[in-house]
Structures are given as C-alpha cells and as structure tokens.
Motif scaffolding. Structure first.
Motif, short mmCIF file in Angstrom:
data_model
loop_
_atom_site.label_atom_id
_atom_site.label_comp_id
_atom_site.label_asym_id
_atom_site.label_seq_id
_atom_site.Cartn_x
_atom_site.Cartn_y
_atom_site.Cartn_z
N UNK A 30 0.78 -1.24 0.00
CA UNK A 30 0.00 0.00 0.00
C UNK A 30 0.81 1.28 0.00
N UNK A 31 2.13 1.20 -0.14
CA UNK A 31 2.96 2.39 -0.11
C UNK A 31 3.08 3.03 -1.49
N UNK A 32 3.26 4.34 -1.49
CA UNK A 32 3.62 5.10 -2.69
C UNK A 32 5.12 4.91 -2.87
N UNK A 33 5.52 4.22 -3.96
CA UNK A 33 6.92 3.82 -4.14
C UNK A 33 7.52 4.51 -5.36
N UNK A 34 8.65 5.18 -5.14
CA UNK A 34 9.42 5.76 -6.24
C UNK A 34 10.74 4.99 -6.34
N UNK A 35 11.02 4.45 -7.52
CA UNK A 35 12.23 3.66 -7.75
C UNK A 35 13.18 4.46 -8.62
N UNK A 36 14.44 4.57 -8.19
CA UNK A 36 15.45 5.31 -8.96
C UNK A 36 16.48 4.35 -9.52
N UNK A 37 16.83 4.55 -10.78
CA UNK A 37 17.91 3.83 -11.43
C UNK A 37 18.83 4.83 -12.12
N UNK A 38 19.95 4.34 -12.65
CA UNK A 38 20.98 5.24 -13.14
C UNK A 38 20.81 5.73 -14.55
N UNK A 39 19.89 5.14 -15.32
CA UNK A 39 19.72 5.53 -16.72
C UNK A 39 18.31 5.17 -17.16
N UNK A 40 17.83 5.80 -18.24
CA UNK A 40 16.50 5.43 -18.76
C UNK A 40 16.41 3.95 -19.12
N UNK A 41 17.50 3.38 -19.67
CA UNK A 41 17.49 1.95 -20.02
C UNK A 41 17.35 1.10 -18.76
N UNK A 42 18.07 1.45 -17.70
CA UNK A 42 17.98 0.70 -16.45
C UNK A 42 16.60 0.85 -15.82
N UNK A 43 15.98 2.01 -15.97
CA UNK A 43 14.62 2.22 -15.48
C UNK A 43 13.66 1.28 -16.20
N UNK A 44 13.78 1.20 -17.52
CA UNK A 44 12.89 0.31 -18.29
C UNK A 44 13.10 -1.14 -17.88
N UNK A 45 14.33 -1.54 -17.72
CA UNK A 45 14.63 -2.91 -17.31
C UNK A 45 14.06 -3.20 -15.92
N UNK A 46 14.23 -2.25 -15.00
CA UNK A 46 13.71 -2.43 -13.65
C UNK A 46 12.20 -2.53 -13.62
N UNK A 47 11.54 -1.68 -14.40
CA UNK A 47 10.07 -1.73 -14.47
C UNK A 47 9.61 -3.08 -14.99
N UNK A 48 10.26 -3.58 -16.03
CA UNK A 48 9.89 -4.90 -16.58
C UNK A 48 10.08 -5.99 -15.53
#
Length: 287
Positions: free
Chosen positions: A27-45
């Motif tokens: 139930x938490x509002x979660x913000x995830x940070x990664x080092x690059x747009x590519x890493x963000x996409x990979x993390x989301x997947x």
C-alpha cells in the motif's frame, strides 16, 4: 511516530525490484530510482513480470497487481527522492558506490526525519552513515532473495543510529512490509551471512579440491540435511560476484581464513560465470 507512506528505493536489480514490489503491494507510494533510462525500463519490466508471476501462481489477485503497479513510479534522477519519508538503497555491493548514493540522498531528501536505509549484506553500516550529515537516521536493512518470498529482514543499527530510528524502522518493516525481523550488530555478515558464507565457501573448496561434484554436494545437503537448496545452487542464485564481494568484506573485517574467497570462486567470477544471471555458474542454465 511519523506515519510512513512515501518510500524511495534506489536500485532496481534483483533486490531493489523485490523491495519495491513488496512495498507497493503493502500500500505504499513507491518511487524507484535507477541510473539511466534503459535501467529504469529494465527495472520496471522486472517488477511487473514478478507481479504477473504472482497472479499466475495464485499468490495475488489481478486487482492487487494493478493497484501495486499504480503505486509504482520510476526515475533516473535521484532528485526525485526529495519528498520521500523512507529511502532504501539497493545498489551494487560496493563501498564507493553506496557511499556516493548516501551522500547524494543526504543532499536531496528534504524531510529532516527521513530514514535512510542500506540493503548491504556485508559492508559496515557506519561507513555509510558517516558519509551523511544525518548519521542518526541511517540504518541497515538486509533483505533476502527473493524478497517477495523470503520472510526475514535483518535490522542493523550503526553506532550512530538513534533509538527512534530503530523503532521506526522495525515498525515500518513489520507493519508495512509484513516481514519478520532479527536485529544484529553492525559487524560484517550480521547474523545470517556470518553463518552462511563459510558454509557456502566450504562447498566451493570441496569442488575445487575434487572431493565431490557440485551435484553430489547439493544432493547431500538437500536430502541429508533437509536444506531446500544445496550450497552451490544457492551460490548460483545469489550470484558468484555478490558472494565474492560479501566474502571479501567479511575477510577484511575478521581476517579469518574461513571467510577468504576460494581460488575457484575468484576464477569463475573473472570468467564471467556468475550463476543464473549469466546463464552459467556451477550449473548451466542456458537450456
């Protein structure tokens, strides 16, 4: 005591993605940070694939998955952590990388009561605490892989961690994440790895010396000691590079031979045979 609703997770690899998933399901509002747009996409997947597996296996409902996805946001800019009340760092097990993250979070996070936690499995928490101007609010929070499945979290106060930070962290872990807690001193390896790592390294030494094959060592511990997974399969799951980093950190602190990474482990890491994540470790996963 401040109610925590906004969590930040820095790093969305194997551990960070699991932490983010559990927190969003909680139930938490979660913000995830990664080092690059590519890493963000990979993390989301990675997060969304894990949630989908949970639905297929009947662990969560489709509605719970959709609600968790809606609570997750992603960024490649640490400045986005400014409004977070609790931030968990889950980047590579490297002292310089982690201290850099903590120094940046110290500058960015505006809430003077925010807790900054590290998911380190072996580094001294105090080293990260003193890289900030708020060492009383820095604490160790060691999760286990896979985070959505494993019930345990180790809570590790540094010498500088305030009693209030410990209380708030324990409440956060049990109430928001639904995890069980053991509390450990800020000594390399804490409780679990201090016992587990010598066992894993002993299995590597048995293979290296020709005493037994990996398959027989694992089968012996699974059937003879009722371990759910043998030590060499577990090393492949953890990642041999991660295991080596943990062992090196523990050896640096204790100077005990049982913590020294075996030659075979070092050579496999040098060869890029890191376990499941590269397709080959003590076992071949390419098929």
């Amino acid at each position: 005591m401040q109610t925590i609703s906004r969590l930040g997770v820095v790093g969305c690899g194997l551990m960070g993605s699991g932490i983010a998933e559990v927190a969003a399901l909680g139930g938490l509002d979660v913000l995830v940070a990664e080092g690059s747009p590519e890493a963000v996409r990979s993390g989301r997947r990675r997060v969304e694939a894990s949630l989908d597996r949970g639905v297929r296996r009947g662990k969560i409902t489709e509605a719970a998955r959709d609600a968790a996805v809606a609570r997750l946001a992603y960024t490649d800019d640490l400045d986005g952590m400014a409004d977070r009340q609790f931030v968990i760092e889950a980047v590579a097990e490297n002292r310089e990388v982690k201290t850099g993250v903590f120094a940046a979070l110290d500058r960015v996070v505006t809430d003077p009561e925010a807790v900054l936690a590290t998911n380190t499995s072996s580094l001294p928490v105090i080293d990260l605490a003193v890289s900030t101007q708020r060492p009383a609010q820095v604490i160790g929070l060691h999760f286990f892989n896979p985070v959505p499945v494993q019930a345990l979290v180790e809570v590790i106060p540094a010498l500088t961690t305030s009693p209030d930070t410990v209380l708030r962290t324990r409440a956060f872990v049990s109430e928001h994440l639904g995890k069980e807690i053991v509390q450990a001193s800020d000594r390399s390896g804490f409780v679990v790895n201090a016992l587990l790592v010598p066992f894993l390294l002993s299995a590597v030494r048995m293979v290296d010396s020709g005493s037994a094959r990996a398959e027989d060592i694992d089968r012996g511990m699974e059937l003879g000691c009722a371990h759910p997974m043998g030590p060499l399969r577990l090393l492949d799951l953890i990642g041999l590079d991660t295991a080596q980093a943990v062992a090196e950190s523990m050896y640096e602190e204790y100077k005990e031979p049982l913590y020294a990474p075996p030659a075979l482990l070092r050579r496999m890491v040098a060869a890029g045979r890191l376990g499941r994540k590269t397709g080959q470790g003590f076992y071949d996963y390419t098929a």
